[in-house]
Write a protein that holds these residues in place. Structure first.
Motif, PDB file in Angstrom:
ATOM      1  N   ALA A 165       0.857  -1.190   0.000  1.00 62.01           N
ATOM      2  CA  ALA A 165       0.000   0.000   0.000  1.00 62.01           C
ATOM      3  C   ALA A 165       0.895   1.244   0.000  1.00 62.01           C
ATOM      4  O   ALA A 165       2.092   1.170   0.279  1.00 62.01           O
ATOM      5  N   SER A 180       0.552  -4.041   5.097  1.00 66.92           N
ATOM      6  CA  SER A 180      -0.758  -4.267   5.730  1.00 66.92           C
ATOM      7  C   SER A 180      -0.738  -5.568   6.522  1.00 66.92           C
ATOM      8  O   SER A 180      -0.399  -6.629   5.984  1.00 66.92           O
ATOM      9  N   SER A 182      -2.811  -7.965   9.688  1.00 69.59           N
ATOM     10  CA  SER A 182      -4.022  -8.218  10.465  1.00 69.59           C
ATOM     11  C   SER A 182      -3.665  -8.767  11.841  1.00 69.59           C
ATOM     12  O   SER A 182      -2.864  -9.690  11.974  1.00 69.59           O
ATOM     13  N   PRO A 186      -7.606  -4.655  11.037  1.00 63.60           N
ATOM     14  CA  PRO A 186      -6.638  -4.290   9.998  1.00 63.60           C
ATOM     15  C   PRO A 186      -5.704  -3.153  10.396  1.00 63.60           C
ATOM     16  O   PRO A 186      -6.103  -2.190  11.041  1.00 63.60           O
ATOM     17  N   HIS A 187      -4.436  -3.281   9.957  1.00 66.51           N
ATOM     18  CA  HIS A 187      -3.426  -2.266  10.227  1.00 66.51           C
ATOM     19  C   HIS A 187      -2.583  -2.024   8.984  1.00 66.51           C
ATOM     20  O   HIS A 187      -2.324  -2.945   8.206  1.00 66.51           O
ATOM     21  N   THR A 188      -2.146  -0.780   8.830  1.00 70.07           N
ATOM     22  CA  THR A 188      -1.228  -0.411   7.755  1.00 70.07           C
ATOM     23  C   THR A 188      -0.038   0.275   8.413  1.00 70.07           C
ATOM     24  O   THR A 188      -0.193   1.319   9.050  1.00 70.07           O
ATOM     25  N   VAL A 209      -4.848   5.948   2.454  1.00 63.36           N
ATOM     26  CA  VAL A 209      -4.220   4.660   2.152  1.00 63.36           C
ATOM     27  C   VAL A 209      -4.705   4.197   0.788  1.00 63.36           C
ATOM     28  O   VAL A 209      -5.916   4.175   0.528  1.00 63.36           O
ATOM     29  N   PRO A 213      -8.530  -0.241   2.258  1.00 64.49           N
ATOM     30  CA  PRO A 213      -9.269  -1.449   2.630  1.00 64.49           C
ATOM     31  C   PRO A 213     -10.771  -1.182   2.753  1.00 64.49           C
ATOM     32  O   PRO A 213     -11.183  -0.099   3.186  1.00 64.49           O
ATOM     33  N   THR A 217      -8.848   0.967   7.993  1.00 63.45           N
ATOM     34  CA  THR A 217      -7.631   0.441   8.595  1.00 63.45           C
ATOM     35  C   THR A 217      -7.077   1.421   9.618  1.00 63.45           C
ATOM     36  O   THR A 217      -7.284   2.625   9.517  1.00 63.45           O
TER      37      THR A 217
END
Length: 313
Positions: A165, A180, A182, A186-188, A209, A213, A217
Motif C-alpha cells: 500500500a 498491511s 491483520s 486491519p493495520h497499515t 491509504v 481497505p 484500517t
C-alpha cells in the motif's frame, strides 16, 4: 441568564447507568457492566458518551456482557465453553470494532476490580471478542494477552515482506510504502526515517491509504531506535491514527502490527521481543511458538481505572 430546569430535565430525576473510566497507556475507554445484556448501545449513544466536549470522553466504549446474552458471545461459547465474559467494543464514533489490545487489558482489570471475576496474579482468563477468544494473564504490574496469530492482509506481500500500500499524511513530504497486517483487525504500517519526522506528523487529519481497505484500517507510523536491537530486544517508537477514532495515545493491536512489520523488514537481524514506545507509555510485544507449532503474538502492558460515574439516559 438561563431558564430554570424543570424537574423532568434534572439529571438526578432521570435513569442513570454506572460507568468506569479506564485507560491502557493512554488509550482510554468508558466501561459499562451489563452482565445480562440489557443495555442498548446504538451508534449515537456511544458517540455521545465518547465525545470529549459533551460526553465523558474516550477512544472507545466497552460493554462487559456475559457471552450467553450476546449472539457473538454464544458463537464463542460453542467452541470455548469456559468463556464467560464477552468484550463488546465500540470505537469512539459508535462503530463496532473486532478487537482492541489495550482495551482487553483494561476490560479484564475492570472485571477484577468490580468483583466480577477472581483472577490472582499469575492466573489466566479467557475473554470473548469479535476477533476470537483471547487469553489474558494477570501479572504483578499489568496484564499480558495472547493475541493469537498475526497475518499479512496481502498474501503476496507475505512472500517478500514487501509494501502492499501507499500512505500519504500531513507532515510527510512524499507518499510512503506501507505493509498491511491483520491482528484480527486491519493495520497499515509505515516506516519513517527519524523520531523528528515522526513527531512532525499532523494526524488530526486522517492519512490516506491506497488501495483503501473495504472496512478501513488503523495506520501506524514507526521510527526505529539506533541500534534497532539492543540486548536482544527491538526498540521502536510509534504514533497511530485509528479508524473511527483519530490519533490515540496508544493502540495495542497497532503495537503488535508495528513490531511484526519491523521484524519482517529487519530480516535475520530482527528479534522476537520488542518494546514499543507510544505517546502514552511503553508496551511489550513478544512472538512465541505454541505447542502446536503456530506463532502467536503476546502483548503486555499496564491497565488503570481512573474514576467511576453515572450516565444519564
Amino acid at each position: 441568564m438561563t431558564a430554570p430546569q424543570s424537574p423532568a430535565d434534572r439529571p438526578s430525576d432521570r435513569p442513570s447507568v454506572p460507568f468506569t473510566k479506564g485507560h491502557g497507556t493512554g488509550n482510554d475507554f468508558v466501561l459499562l457492566a451489563d452482565p445480562d445484556g440489557n443495555a442498548q448501545l446504538d451508534v449515537s449513544r456511544v458517540a455521545r458518551v465518547a465525545d470529549r466536549h459533551h460526553g465523558v470522553g474516550a477512544d472507545g466504549v466497552i460493554r462487559a456482557v456475559r457471552s450467553q446474552h450476546l449472539e457473538e458471545g454464544r458463537a464463542v461459547l460453542a467452541e470455548h465453553p469456559g468463556t464467560e465474559w464477552f468484550m463488546d467494543y465500540r470505537n469512539g464514533d459508535g462503530s463496532i470494532a473486532e478487537m482492541c489490545g489495550n482495551g482487553v487489558r483494561v476490560f479484564v482489570h475492570f472485571l477484577v476490580e468490580k468483583g466480577l471475576v477472581d483472577l490472582p496474579v499469575g492466573s489466566s482468563l479467557q475473554i470473548g471478542t469479535r476477533a476470537g477468544v483471547k487469553t489474558v494473564t494477570r501479572m504483578e504490574h499489568g496484564y499480558s494477552i495472547d493475541m493469537g496469530p498475526w497475518s499479512y492482509l496481502d498474501a503476496e506481500a507475505a512472500e517478500e515482506s514487501a509494501a502492499d500500500a501507499v500512505v500519504r499524511a500531513e507532515g510527510l513530504a512524499d507518499p510512503r510504502p506501507a505493509l498491511s497486517i491483520s491482528m484480527g483487525n486491519p493495520h497499515t504500517v509505515v516506516a519513517v526515517r527519524t523520531f523528528e519526522e515522526l513527531a512532525d506528523l499532523d494526524l488530526h487529519r486522517g492519512p490516506t491509504v491506497d488501495p483503501h481497505p473495504v472496512h478501513g484500517t488503523n495506520v501506524e507510523f514507526v521510527a526505529a531506535h539506533e541500534p534497532l536491537i539492543r540486548e536482544g530486544v527491538g526498540r521502536i517508537r510509534m504514533r497511530v491514527h485509528e479508524r473511527g477514532v483519530g490519533e490515540t495515545q496508544s493502540c495495542g493491536t497497532g503495537a503488535c502490527a508495528a513490531a511484526a512489520a519491523m521484524r519482517a523488514w529487519a530480516g535475520p537481524e530482527g528479534s522476537d521481543s520488542w518494546l514499543v514506545e507510544v505517546p502514552g507509555g511503553v508496551l511489550a510485544v513478544d512472538f512465541v511458538m505454541t505447542e502446536a507449532g503456530a506463532e502467536h503474538v503476546v502483548l503486555s502492558g499496564p491497565a488503570e481505572l481512573v474514576f467511576d460515574g453515572e450516565l444519564h439516559a
